[in-house]
Design an enzyme around this catalytic site. Structure first.
Site, mmCIF file in Angstrom:
data_model
loop_
_atom_site.group_PDB
_atom_site.id
_atom_site.type_symbol
_atom_site.label_atom_id
_atom_site.label_comp_id
_atom_site.label_asym_id
_atom_site.label_seq_id
_atom_site.Cartn_x
_atom_site.Cartn_y
_atom_site.Cartn_z
ATOM 1 N N ASP A 19 0.875 -1.161 0.000
ATOM 2 C CA ASP A 19 0.000 0.000 0.000
ATOM 3 C C ASP A 19 0.926 1.228 0.000
ATOM 4 O OD1 ASP A 19 -2.230 1.675 0.413
ATOM 5 O OD2 ASP A 19 -1.885 1.618 2.582
ATOM 6 N N ASP B 197 0.180 5.189 0.906
ATOM 7 C CA ASP B 197 0.111 6.163 2.010
ATOM 8 C C ASP B 197 0.054 5.460 3.365
ATOM 9 O OD1 ASP B 197 0.015 8.045 -0.029
ATOM 10 O OD2 ASP B 197 -2.179 8.000 -0.102
#
Ligand SMILES: [Zn+2]
Length: 433
Positions: A252, A254
């Site tokens: 992922d 952020d």
């Protein structure tokens, strides 16, 4: 499709190794590199091969012959004088009507050429180039692409400090429309990326970049030759062929790679978290691919456009690349389901199949890279990442200090690994601790 191997180069940086043999005859695992190339082409059903020769061309000719012993038809084209990477193919038979493959003769590779040909045909490209992320982009010639893999230009070294770029290097393998020959002069030294391709783009021809994680390395210096030989001995060359399954770590963005300030929509707000560079380098030197999958509703919400998101990703790739770390691919979902934001982009306000916890991005990566999901991982900081992991059969790892605040799905809660941050998660995957 026919293939042309450009084998005329002198290889001055190889020292006395090329006193009596040309560079393509240097052996890897007891076999000349050009023979590895020929065998790879034949395995993929490409049996008509033309070799362009100049320096010590006779050595190649007498060793390879007419191709009969490989079950191929091999012809030769002699350059009268060295004409650069492009000049050598000017003399190709004018009856060449179909698109053809070009390979530089000093590259060790093992690739699925049929996949590359499919990509070329699907895009109706005039020219396709194989590209790959480099672990030293700062001193490499780079290819600039849009999000559909169409080439916008070339950015040759040296790169100015403080500029950001996609980390995609030219691997030296092309599919060319025969019309390219009209752009090559017969008596001048010419190079594809400096002289020919930029001219094609000016003339509005469609050039596409095919990004593959397969093994493609040139052995243009003694140092590189040594590392290529090591990779061959460890069978990495063969293992990375797309016909074989790969393993991956999905990341992922952020909150895992960079600080999550919420809705990051300009590059100034993109800042790497501590330890991320080292963690990604660790992935790069393992068998795992490093693939980013990120929900970016900032586009649907109208906070930034595709180009601005690309700028953010260029910054990410440049900050990593400057420290020799690379991402194999970045997938993002620009959609968002709920309407009602000021300035939103209506057509992206949909319920899509790529926004995590949906698994569209994971399935695309699985098909692009032939990934074994069961042996692969997803590292994320939200419940969406964990659920996408479960849905797709990946092994999820949560990086967040406070799990309690979001995970209210009881049956899921205890079934995944939790780590403090990306470096701990990668350490757990690769070193088992
Ligand atoms: Zn989506």
């Amino acid at each position: 499709m026919k293939a042309v191997i450009v084998a005329g180069g002198r290889g001055v940086r190889m020292g006395p190794l090329v006193n009596e043999i040309p560079k393509p005859m240097i052996e890897i695992g007891g076999i000349p590199v050009i023979e590895h190339q020929i065998k790879n082409l034949i395995e993929c059903g490409i049996k008509e091969i033309i070799i362009t020769t100049n320096y010590l061309g006779e050595v190649i000719k007498s060793y390879i012959g007419n191709g009969e012993r490989f079950g191929a038809e091999i012809k030769y084209l002699e350059e009268k004088k060295p004409l650069g990477t492009a000049g050598g193919i000017k003399g190709l038979p004018t009856d060449l009507k179909e698109d053809f493959i070009v390979i530089y003769g000093d590259i060790l590779l093992s690739i699925d050429f049929q996949k590359f040909i499919e990509f070329h045909k699907k895009n109706k490209a005039f020219v396709s180039l194989i590209v790959h992320p480099s672990n030293h982009p700062y001193d490499s010639d780079l290819v600039l692409v849009d999000r559909n893999n169409k080439i916008k230009g070339f950015k040759n070294k040296p790169h100015l400090p403080e500029t950001f770029y996609n980390n995609l290097g030219n691997a030296g393998i092309y599919i060319l429309n025969p019309g390219v020959l009209d752009y090559i002069s017969s008596d001048e030294k010419m190079d594809f990326t400096k002289d020919i391709f930029p001219k094609l783009i000016e003339d509005k021809k469609d050039l596409y970049a095919y990004n593959t994680p397969e093994y493609i390395q040139d052995m243009g210096t003694l140092e590189r030759l040594e590392s290529v030989r090591k990779d061959f001995e460890s069978r990495k060359v063969e293992r990375f062929n797309l016909k074989n399954k790969r393993i991956a770590i999905f990341l992922d963005r952020d909150g895992v790679i960079n600080y999550d300030y919420g809705n990051i929509h300009k590059k100034e707000n993109f800042k790497l978290l501590p330890g991320v560079i080292e963690a990604i380098k660790k992935i790069n030197s393992s068998e795992y691919l490093a693939i980013v999958i990120t929900n970016q509703p900032v586009i649907a919400k109208g906070l930034c456009n595709f180009e601005e998101l690309e700028e953010i990703h260029k910054k990410m790739e440049t900050l990593l690349g400057n420290e020799n770390a690379k991402l194999d691919k970045i997938y993002f979902c620009p959609h968002h389901p709920e309407r009602g934001f000021e300035g939103e982009v209506i057509e992206l306000k949909i319920k899509c199949d790529c926004r995590k916890p949906e698994i569209g991005m994971i399935l695309n990566a699985k098909s692009d890279f032939n990934i074994d999901l069961k042996k692969s991982f997803i590292i994320g900081d939200s419940e969406r990442d964990i659920l996408a992991g479960f849905k797709s059969g990946l092994n999820p790892i949560l990086v967040k200090k406070n799990v309690e605040e979001f995970s209210d799905i009881k049956e899921v809660k205890e079934r995944f690994k939790k780590c403090e941050d990306l470096s701990n998660a990668v350490k757990f995957i690769i070193e088992g601790k």
